[in-house]
Design a protein around this motif. Structure first.
Motif, PDB file in Angstrom:
ATOM      1  N   ARG A  77      13.023  -2.287  10.220  1.00  0.00           N
ATOM      2  CA  ARG A  77      13.444  -1.168   9.369  1.00  0.00           C
ATOM      3  C   ARG A  77      13.592  -1.562   8.255  1.00  0.00           C
ATOM      4  NH1 ARG A  77      13.286   4.525  10.047  1.00  0.00           N
ATOM      5  NH2 ARG A  77      14.643   5.617   8.838  1.00  0.00           N
ATOM      6  N   CYS A  78      12.630  -1.454   6.747  1.00  0.00           N
ATOM      7  CA  CYS A  78      13.036  -1.064   5.620  1.00  0.00           C
ATOM      8  C   CYS A  78      12.646  -0.431   5.094  1.00  0.00           C
ATOM      9  CB  CYS A  78      12.681  -3.277   5.493  1.00  0.00           C
ATOM     10  SG  CYS A  78      11.212  -2.941   4.761  1.00  0.00           S
ATOM     11  N   LEU A  79      13.150   0.091   3.216  1.00  0.00           N
ATOM     12  CA  LEU A  79      13.119   0.849   3.027  1.00  0.00           C
ATOM     13  C   LEU A  79      11.878  -0.681   1.896  1.00  0.00           C
ATOM     14  CD1 LEU A  79      13.154   2.952   0.513  1.00  0.00           C
ATOM     15  CD2 LEU A  79      15.378   1.617   0.034  1.00  0.00           C
ATOM     16  N   ILE A  80      10.849   0.182   1.309  1.00  0.00           N
ATOM     17  CA  ILE A  80      10.087  -1.044   0.231  1.00  0.00           C
ATOM     18  C   ILE A  80      10.352  -0.459  -1.174  1.00  0.00           C
ATOM     19  CG2 ILE A  80       7.834  -2.194  -0.173  1.00  0.00           C
ATOM     20  CD1 ILE A  80       7.381  -1.694   2.964  1.00  0.00           C
ATOM     21  N   LEU A  81      10.486  -0.998  -2.240  1.00  0.00           N
ATOM     22  CA  LEU A  81      10.499  -0.800  -3.837  1.00  0.00           C
ATOM     23  C   LEU A  81       8.849  -1.500  -3.446  1.00  0.00           C
ATOM     24  CD1 LEU A  81      12.909  -0.589  -6.435  1.00  0.00           C
ATOM     25  CD2 LEU A  81      10.882  -1.682  -6.577  1.00  0.00           C
ATOM     26  N   GLY A  82       7.970  -0.751  -5.096  1.00  0.00           N
ATOM     27  CA  GLY A  82       7.297  -1.683  -5.077  1.00  0.00           C
ATOM     28  C   GLY A  82       7.015  -0.575  -6.593  1.00  0.00           C
ATOM     29  N   TRP A  83       6.298  -2.178  -7.389  1.00  0.00           N
ATOM     30  CA  TRP A  83       6.541  -1.839  -8.835  1.00  0.00           C
ATOM     31  C   TRP A  83       4.336  -2.491  -8.923  1.00  0.00           C
ATOM     32  CZ3 TRP A  83       9.823  -3.606 -12.687  1.00  0.00           C
ATOM     33  CH2 TRP A  83       9.293  -3.741 -14.264  1.00  0.00           C
ATOM     34  N   SER A  84       3.866  -1.616  -9.452  1.00  0.00           N
ATOM     35  CA  SER A  84       2.184  -1.551  -9.910  1.00  0.00           C
ATOM     36  C   SER A  84       1.489  -2.015  -8.751  1.00  0.00           C
ATOM     37  CB  SER A  84       2.404  -2.831 -11.176  1.00  0.00           C
ATOM     38  OG  SER A  84       0.764  -2.352 -11.625  1.00  0.00           O
ATOM     39  N   LEU A  85       1.093  -3.343  -8.816  1.00  0.00           N
ATOM     40  CA  LEU A  85       0.397  -3.964  -7.284  1.00  0.00           C
ATOM     41  C   LEU A  85       1.331  -3.454  -6.441  1.00  0.00           C
ATOM     42  CD1 LEU A  85      -1.665  -5.672  -5.882  1.00  0.00           C
ATOM     43  CD2 LEU A  85      -0.877  -7.874  -7.207  1.00  0.00           C
ATOM     44  N   GLY A  86       2.207  -4.122  -6.810  1.00  0.00           N
ATOM     45  CA  GLY A  86       3.488  -4.479  -5.040  1.00  0.00           C
ATOM     46  C   GLY A  86       3.745  -2.631  -4.616  1.00  0.00           C
ATOM     47  N   GLY A  87       3.566  -1.793  -5.495  1.00  0.00           N
ATOM     48  CA  GLY A  87       3.433  -0.112  -4.465  1.00  0.00           C
ATOM     49  C   GLY A  87       2.685  -0.342  -4.121  1.00  0.00           C
ATOM     50  N   ILE A  88       1.283  -1.032  -4.544  1.00  0.00           N
ATOM     51  CA  ILE A  88      -0.234  -0.585  -3.735  1.00  0.00           C
ATOM     52  C   ILE A  88       0.188  -1.235  -2.377  1.00  0.00           C
ATOM     53  CG2 ILE A  88      -2.867  -1.258  -3.621  1.00  0.00           C
ATOM     54  CD1 ILE A  88      -2.878  -1.242  -6.314  1.00  0.00           C
ATOM     55  N   LEU A  89       0.523  -2.338  -2.629  1.00  0.00           N
ATOM     56  CA  LEU A  89       0.808  -3.447  -0.792  1.00  0.00           C
ATOM     57  C   LEU A  89       1.962  -2.894  -0.524  1.00  0.00           C
ATOM     58  CD1 LEU A  89       1.330  -7.221  -2.999  1.00  0.00           C
ATOM     59  CD2 LEU A  89      -0.841  -5.694  -1.020  1.00  0.00           C
ATOM     60  N   ALA A  90       2.973  -1.750  -0.785  1.00  0.00           N
ATOM     61  CA  ALA A  90       4.137  -1.286  -0.175  1.00  0.00           C
ATOM     62  C   ALA A  90       3.317   0.153   0.325  1.00  0.00           C
ATOM     63  CB  ALA A  90       4.973  -0.398  -1.252  1.00  0.00           C
ATOM     64  N   LEU A  91       2.408   0.637   0.486  1.00  0.00           N
ATOM     65  CA  LEU A  91       1.320   1.617   0.443  1.00  0.00           C
ATOM     66  C   LEU A  91       0.946   1.258   2.235  1.00  0.00           C
ATOM     67  CD1 LEU A  91       0.301   4.045  -2.745  1.00  0.00           C
ATOM     68  CD2 LEU A  91       1.513   4.800  -0.420  1.00  0.00           C
ATOM     69  N   GLU A  92      -0.006   0.328   1.994  1.00  0.00           N
ATOM     70  CA  GLU A  92      -0.207  -0.545   2.503  1.00  0.00           C
ATOM     71  C   GLU A  92       0.201  -0.996   4.150  1.00  0.00           C
ATOM     72  OE1 GLU A  92      -3.895  -1.211   3.281  1.00  0.00           O
ATOM     73  OE2 GLU A  92      -4.909  -0.052   1.136  1.00  0.00           O
ATOM     74  N   LEU A  93       0.851  -1.763   3.482  1.00  0.00           N
ATOM     75  CA  LEU A  93       2.217  -2.178   4.663  1.00  0.00           C
ATOM     76  C   LEU A  93       2.424  -0.892   5.320  1.00  0.00           C
ATOM     77  CD1 LEU A  93       3.326  -4.428   5.577  1.00  0.00           C
ATOM     78  CD2 LEU A  93       5.475  -4.322   4.171  1.00  0.00           C
ATOM     79  N   ALA A  94       2.665  -0.478   4.769  1.00  0.00           N
ATOM     80  CA  ALA A  94       3.361   1.278   5.213  1.00  0.00           C
ATOM     81  C   ALA A  94       2.272   1.830   6.384  1.00  0.00           C
ATOM     82  CB  ALA A  94       3.197   2.402   4.206  1.00  0.00           C
ATOM     83  N   LEU A  95       1.003   2.280   5.579  1.00  0.00           N
ATOM     84  CA  LEU A  95      -0.109   2.271   6.271  1.00  0.00           C
ATOM     85  C   LEU A  95      -0.159   1.432   7.971  1.00  0.00           C
ATOM     86  CD1 LEU A  95      -2.284   3.746   3.960  1.00  0.00           C
ATOM     87  CD2 LEU A  95      -1.755   5.024   5.504  1.00  0.00           C
ATOM     88  N   ARG A  96      -0.074   0.491   8.123  1.00  0.00           N
ATOM     89  CA  ARG A  96      -0.128  -0.940   8.621  1.00  0.00           C
ATOM     90  C   ARG A  96       1.159  -0.537   9.679  1.00  0.00           C
ATOM     91  NH1 ARG A  96      -3.115  -6.144   6.636  1.00  0.00           N
ATOM     92  NH2 ARG A  96      -2.122  -7.186   8.387  1.00  0.00           N
ATOM     93  N   GLN A  97       2.337  -0.372   8.938  1.00  0.00           N
ATOM     94  CA  GLN A  97       3.374  -0.518  10.079  1.00  0.00           C
ATOM     95  C   GLN A  97       4.410   0.819   9.559  1.00  0.00           C
ATOM     96  OE1 GLN A  97       4.937  -3.437  11.815  1.00  0.00           O
ATOM     97  NE2 GLN A  97       3.059  -4.608  10.766  1.00  0.00           N
ATOM     98  N   LEU A  98       3.805   1.749  10.230  1.00  0.00           N
ATOM     99  CA  LEU A  98       4.683   3.025   9.920  1.00  0.00           C
ATOM    100  C   LEU A  98       5.775   3.350  10.992  1.00  0.00           C
ATOM    101  CD1 LEU A  98       1.387   5.749  10.716  1.00  0.00           C
ATOM    102  CD2 LEU A  98       2.400   5.189   8.829  1.00  0.00           C
TER     103      LEU A  98
END
Length: 290
Positions: A77-98
């Motif tokens: 379990r972790c918190l994700i901080l994503g900046w620009s492209l990193g934010g898009i990857l954060a959203l994608e990772l959250a959708l894959r690993q809810l």
């Protein structure tokens, strides 16, 4: 791919994802502060920084790499901080690993990114190259800011042309740019060409989210960030006036203060057990010079 990772601090893990161009080191504005209370992991994504590859890849490979990184560190379990492209990857990772993502801090990013960046001229590239070289040699030099910087592409990345912002550009942005591979650039270009819209899927992300934007951002306009926040069930959105895409380097103290306040309101996002939130203590921060 086994990613190179900048690992700092101890405690609940926060995965910090950089943009393009970028590296784990370019997130120091966040990790310097957050690592005083938490364990920050700032990887160089595939094709960036110390995670170089000679082979072409797709954006989906970033997600596979990040899932492997979480497994490698045995993070459930972790918190994700994503900046620009990193934010898009954060959203994608959250959708894959809810169940694995406790919360999201999304910085200058969007689930349906839109840009208002004007065409780039040869003069833009010339001034940007000159300003970057001079700024690397003498970070934050006012003459360079006024004569070269304001005429360069930096005028679309930052709104407040302060020595503080230019020091970040010299120390974080230029080294990251030089170590961003052609493979990484091609992967991003291919993804942008296909278009991207995850708005219909955001209702699946039930964790608390903090969405931050710069009012003058031309790379990902603030309306895109606000639209993302409106589609996330538990999101707070804040837009900073007189700032652009690199606003964490323009107003670092304000951004960190707002992140701290959000963590105080949502302590469950930094707890390994969502039903037992941790008590977060405030730590003093040094005031940035300007």
């Amino acid at each position: 791919m086994r990613l190179n990772v900048l690992e700092r601090g101890n405690g609940f893990p926060i995965l910090c994802l950089h943009g393009h161009p970028g590296s784990g080191h370019s997130l120091s504005v966040f990790t310097d502060h957050l690592s005083q209370r938490f364990k920050t992991l700032a990887p160089d994504l595939r094709g960036y920084g110390g995670s170089q590859t000679a082979h072409d890849f797709s954006m989906a490979n970033h997600l596979t790499d990040l899932e492997a990184l979480l497994d490698r560190y045995q993070i459930d379990r972790c918190l994700i901080l994503g900046w620009s492209l990193g934010g898009i990857l954060a959203l994608e990772l959250a959708l894959r690993q809810l169940s694995r993502v406790s919360g999201l801090i999304l910085v200058a990013t969007a689930a349906r990114p839109r840009s208002s960046h004007p065409p780039i001229t040869w003069q833009d590239n010339l001034y940007t190259g000159l300003a970057s070289i001079v700024n690397r040699l003498s970070p934050g030099w006012q003459w360079n800011i006024e004569v070269l910087g304001r005429r360069s592409l930096y005028r679309y990345l930052i709104e407040q042309h302060t020595p503080t912002a230019y020091r970040y550009l010299a120390q974080e942005a230029m080294p990251a740019y030089l170590r961003t591979s052609r493979q990484a650039t091609r992967a991003l270009a291919a993804a942008l060409k296909q278009g991207y819209n995850r708005l219909p899927d955001l209702s699946q992300i039930q964790c608390p989210c903090l969405v931050l934007a710069g009012a003058e951002d031309r790379h990902i306009i603030p309306a895109s960030s606000q639209e993302t926040a409106e589609h996330l069930p538990q999101a707070e959105w804040r837009c900073y006036p007189n700032t652009a895409h690199l606003f964490p380097w323009e107003i670092p103290e304000q951004v960190l203060t707002d992140i701290d306040a959000w963590l105080e309101r949502n302590p469950q996002v930094v707890s390994p057990y969502p039903d037992q939130p941790l008590v977060i203590s405030e730590l003093p921060r040094k005031t940035s010079q300007s």
